[in-house]
Write a protein that holds these residues in place. Structure first.
Motif, PDB file in Angstrom:
ATOM      1  N   VAL A  64       0.955  -1.175   0.090  1.00 40.79           N
ATOM      2  CA  VAL A  64      -0.165   0.100  -0.153  1.00 40.79           C
ATOM      3  C   VAL A  64       0.810   1.424  -0.004  1.00 40.79           C
ATOM      4  CG1 VAL A  64      -1.662   1.191   1.341  1.00 40.79           C
ATOM      5  CG2 VAL A  64      -1.998  -1.260   1.083  1.00 40.79           C
ATOM      6  N   LEU A  65       1.972   1.475   0.883  1.00 43.02           N
ATOM      7  CA  LEU A  65       2.841   2.402   0.942  1.00 43.02           C
ATOM      8  C   LEU A  65       3.564   2.543  -0.341  1.00 43.02           C
ATOM      9  CD1 LEU A  65       4.450   2.108   4.538  1.00 43.02           C
ATOM     10  CD2 LEU A  65       2.423   3.609   3.766  1.00 43.02           C
ATOM     11  N   MET A  66       4.096   1.463  -0.849  1.00 43.04           N
ATOM     12  CA  MET A  66       4.669   1.560  -2.173  1.00 43.04           C
ATOM     13  C   MET A  66       3.895   2.001  -3.191  1.00 43.04           C
ATOM     14  SD  MET A  66       7.295   1.125  -4.207  1.00 43.04           S
ATOM     15  CE  MET A  66       8.486   0.069  -3.392  1.00 43.04           C
ATOM     16  N   TRP A  67       2.258   2.016  -3.249  1.00 46.38           N
ATOM     17  CA  TRP A  67       1.819   2.571  -4.070  1.00 46.38           C
ATOM     18  C   TRP A  67       1.682   4.012  -4.235  1.00 46.38           C
ATOM     19  CZ3 TRP A  67      -0.518   2.856  -8.538  1.00 46.38           C
ATOM     20  CH2 TRP A  67      -1.249   3.984  -9.007  1.00 46.38           C
ATOM     21  N   THR A  68       1.573   4.453  -2.902  1.00 48.20           N
ATOM     22  CA  THR A  68       1.472   5.894  -2.724  1.00 48.20           C
ATOM     23  C   THR A  68       2.846   6.587  -3.212  1.00 48.20           C
ATOM     24  OG1 THR A  68       2.664   5.930  -0.430  1.00 48.20           O
ATOM     25  CG2 THR A  68       0.121   5.473  -0.551  1.00 48.20           C
ATOM     26  N   LEU A  69       3.978   6.124  -3.315  1.00 47.42           N
ATOM     27  CA  LEU A  69       5.374   6.598  -3.769  1.00 47.42           C
ATOM     28  C   LEU A  69       5.169   6.297  -5.472  1.00 47.42           C
ATOM     29  CD1 LEU A  69       8.035   7.518  -3.732  1.00 47.42           C
ATOM     30  CD2 LEU A  69       8.895   5.354  -3.187  1.00 47.42           C
ATOM     31  N   PHE A  70       4.539   5.227  -5.858  1.00 46.39           N
ATOM     32  CA  PHE A  70       4.522   5.126  -7.326  1.00 46.39           C
ATOM     33  C   PHE A  70       3.485   6.054  -7.764  1.00 46.39           C
ATOM     34  CE2 PHE A  70       2.569   2.857 -11.066  1.00 46.39           C
ATOM     35  CZ  PHE A  70       3.691   2.768 -11.734  1.00 46.39           C
ATOM     36  N   GLU A  71       2.321   6.323  -7.003  1.00 44.59           N
ATOM     37  CA  GLU A  71       1.365   7.364  -7.596  1.00 44.59           C
ATOM     38  C   GLU A  71       2.136   8.648  -7.737  1.00 44.59           C
ATOM     39  OE1 GLU A  71      -1.531   9.903  -4.631  1.00 44.59           O
ATOM     40  OE2 GLU A  71      -1.464   7.691  -4.718  1.00 44.59           O
ATOM     41  N   TYR A  72       2.850   8.994  -6.739  1.00 47.59           N
ATOM     42  CA  TYR A  72       3.398  10.573  -6.629  1.00 47.59           C
ATOM     43  C   TYR A  72       4.485  10.483  -7.917  1.00 47.59           C
ATOM     44  CZ  TYR A  72       6.232  14.436  -5.134  1.00 47.59           C
ATOM     45  OH  TYR A  72       6.961  15.565  -5.059  1.00 47.59           O
ATOM     46  N   ILE A 142      -0.377  -3.305  -3.249  1.00 47.38           N
ATOM     47  CA  ILE A 142      -0.310  -2.394  -4.354  1.00 47.38           C
ATOM     48  C   ILE A 142      -1.758  -2.271  -4.798  1.00 47.38           C
ATOM     49  CG2 ILE A 142       0.480  -1.677  -6.732  1.00 47.38           C
ATOM     50  CD1 ILE A 142       3.194  -2.928  -5.690  1.00 47.38           C
ATOM     51  N   LEU A 143      -2.579  -3.310  -5.322  1.00 48.56           N
ATOM     52  CA  LEU A 143      -3.808  -3.031  -5.776  1.00 48.56           C
ATOM     53  C   LEU A 143      -4.704  -2.284  -4.861  1.00 48.56           C
ATOM     54  CD1 LEU A 143      -4.424  -6.161  -7.754  1.00 48.56           C
ATOM     55  CD2 LEU A 143      -4.140  -3.956  -8.667  1.00 48.56           C
ATOM     56  N   MET A 144      -4.567  -2.586  -3.428  1.00 48.49           N
ATOM     57  CA  MET A 144      -5.594  -1.976  -2.372  1.00 48.49           C
ATOM     58  C   MET A 144      -5.109  -0.543  -2.351  1.00 48.49           C
ATOM     59  SD  MET A 144      -7.924  -1.811  -0.173  1.00 48.49           S
ATOM     60  CE  MET A 144      -8.398  -3.394  -0.249  1.00 48.49           C
ATOM     61  N   GLY A 145      -3.717  -0.302  -2.365  1.00 46.99           N
ATOM     62  CA  GLY A 145      -3.379   1.312  -2.556  1.00 46.99           C
ATOM     63  C   GLY A 145      -4.108   1.979  -3.878  1.00 46.99           C
ATOM     64  N   TYR A 146      -3.888   1.173  -4.840  1.00 45.18           N
ATOM     65  CA  TYR A 146      -4.372   1.982  -5.946  1.00 45.18           C
ATOM     66  C   TYR A 146      -5.868   2.078  -5.752  1.00 45.18           C
ATOM     67  CZ  TYR A 146      -6.335   2.189 -10.841  1.00 45.18           C
ATOM     68  OH  TYR A 146      -6.847   2.924 -11.872  1.00 45.18           O
ATOM     69  N   LEU A 147      -6.809   1.080  -5.667  1.00 45.50           N
ATOM     70  CA  LEU A 147      -8.311   1.416  -5.117  1.00 45.50           C
ATOM     71  C   LEU A 147      -8.576   2.408  -4.381  1.00 45.50           C
ATOM     72  CD1 LEU A 147      -9.208  -2.603  -4.827  1.00 45.50           C
ATOM     73  CD2 LEU A 147      -9.890  -0.852  -6.698  1.00 45.50           C
ATOM     74  N   ILE A 148      -7.818   2.621  -3.095  1.00 49.10           N
ATOM     75  CA  ILE A 148      -8.155   3.562  -2.076  1.00 49.10           C
ATOM     76  C   ILE A 148      -7.769   5.130  -3.038  1.00 49.10           C
ATOM     77  CG2 ILE A 148      -7.146   4.871  -0.328  1.00 49.10           C
ATOM     78  CD1 ILE A 148      -6.601   1.916   0.671  1.00 49.10           C
ATOM     79  N   TYR A 149      -6.630   5.078  -3.555  1.00 49.67           N
ATOM     80  CA  TYR A 149      -6.256   6.171  -4.417  1.00 49.67           C
ATOM     81  C   TYR A 149      -7.317   6.615  -5.603  1.00 49.67           C
ATOM     82  CZ  TYR A 149      -4.282   7.880  -9.070  1.00 49.67           C
ATOM     83  OH  TYR A 149      -4.279   8.655 -10.129  1.00 49.67           O
ATOM     84  N   SER A 150      -7.463   5.489  -6.260  1.00 48.26           N
ATOM     85  CA  SER A 150      -8.705   5.945  -7.385  1.00 48.26           C
ATOM     86  C   SER A 150     -10.053   6.237  -6.955  1.00 48.26           C
ATOM     87  CB  SER A 150      -8.569   4.748  -8.476  1.00 48.26           C
ATOM     88  OG  SER A 150      -9.030   3.625  -7.729  1.00 48.26           O
ATOM     89  N   THR A 151     -10.499   5.963  -5.905  1.00 52.89           N
ATOM     90  CA  THR A 151     -11.539   6.014  -5.391  1.00 52.89           C
ATOM     91  C   THR A 151     -11.755   7.749  -4.653  1.00 52.89           C
ATOM     92  OG1 THR A 151     -12.081   3.714  -4.939  1.00 52.89           O
ATOM     93  CG2 THR A 151     -13.604   5.301  -3.755  1.00 52.89           C
ATOM     94  N   MET A 152     -10.772   7.864  -4.152  1.00 53.47           N
ATOM     95  CA  MET A 152     -10.558   9.244  -3.632  1.00 53.47           C
ATOM     96  C   MET A 152     -10.380  10.120  -4.792  1.00 53.47           C
ATOM     97  SD  MET A 152      -7.876   8.970  -0.235  1.00 53.47           S
ATOM     98  CE  MET A 152      -7.802  10.660  -0.037  1.00 53.47           C
ATOM     99  N   HIS A 153      -9.619   9.904  -5.743  1.00 52.92           N
ATOM    100  CA  HIS A 153      -9.825  10.696  -6.901  1.00 52.92           C
ATOM    101  C   HIS A 153     -10.733  11.090  -7.691  1.00 52.92           C
ATOM    102  CE1 HIS A 153      -8.095  11.630 -11.332  1.00 52.92           C
ATOM    103  NE2 HIS A 153      -7.699  12.725 -10.586  1.00 52.92           N
ATOM    104  N   TYR A 154     -11.542   9.973  -7.622  1.00 49.08           N
ATOM    105  CA  TYR A 154     -13.088  10.247  -8.380  1.00 49.08           C
ATOM    106  C   TYR A 154     -14.078  10.917  -7.281  1.00 49.08           C
ATOM    107  CZ  TYR A 154     -17.609   8.550  -9.978  1.00 49.08           C
ATOM    108  OH  TYR A 154     -18.867   8.802 -10.490  1.00 49.08           O
TER     109      TYR A 154
END
Length: 209
Positions: A64-72, A142-154
């Motif tokens: 999950v934390l890796m996703w936040t860095l990848f997202e940034y 990572i997938l869970m991080g993406y789902l959290i990110y994408s839902t927040m973004h939406y």
């Protein structure tokens, strides 16, 4: 939360088949990626890779934390590259420029699943070379991080004035990126990496927002 003003319906591709696969929804995205998470965890368990619960939980949280860095990093160093090359401009516009042109277009606020799953497959292959069987639970995180990110973004783009304090902070932060500081505020699900890498908007402007 209040819905933001209505938008004029836009098309991502002129080709109707490509346009069909480019459209997404909250339910569709969660359904597809929850199935993908289930498959990854099933493979990890059935092949005997998830033998330690504490290690598995740690790997999931690390994912999950890796996703936040990848997202940034993706948002700052790839999506906002400045180029005059015509092909490069088209690719960048398709990847992110369209979203800046039409930030409230609800049909295109998520990455198309076919592209997302392709990227996931490539990443899993790379991680497997480094981590072996631990890749399956790490990639689930990572997938869970993406789902959290994408839902927040939406929700940031579809609604205004969220009541939750954290969501309101991220709502203000992301809107500063879209409407005031396109070269700052790259984090969507967390402010962490904007603080670490010095890309926070000026404090005075954050207070005004």
């Amino acid at each position: 939360m209040r819905k933001q003003s209505s938008y004029k319906k836009q098309t991502y591709f002129d080709n109707p088949v490509l346009e069909f696969f480019a459209k997404t929804s909250v339910a569709g995205i969660w359904g597809i990626y929850m199935v993908a998470m289930g498959i990854l965890l099933y493979v990890g368990i059935s092949q005997g890779f998830l033998t330690s619960v504490p290690i598995s939980i740690g790997l999931f949280v690390a994912g999950v934390l890796m996703w936040t860095l990848f997202e940034y990093a993706l948002h700052r160093y790839i999506f906002h590259i400045v180029t005059e090359h015509p092909i490069g401009k088209k690719i960048l516009h398709a990847a992110h420029g369209f979203h800046h042109d039409f930030p409230t277009d609800k049909d295109h606020l998520f990455m198309p699943p076919l592209l997302g799953l392709t990227i996931l497959t490539v990443l899993c292959g790379i991680f497997y070379l480094v981590m072996g069987g631990w890749t399956f639970v790490f990639s689930s995180g990572i997938l869970m991080g993406y789902l959290i990110y994408s839902t927040m973004h939406y929700n940031i783009h579809r609604y205004s004035s969220p009541k939750n304090r954290y969501l309101k902070t991220m709502w203000r932060h992301h809107n500063l990126h879209h409407y005031r500081f396109p070269d700052k505020a790259f984090g969507v699900s967390t402010l962490l990496w904007d603080h670490v890498f010095g890309s926070m908007p000026p404090k005075s402007e954050r207070k005004k927002a």
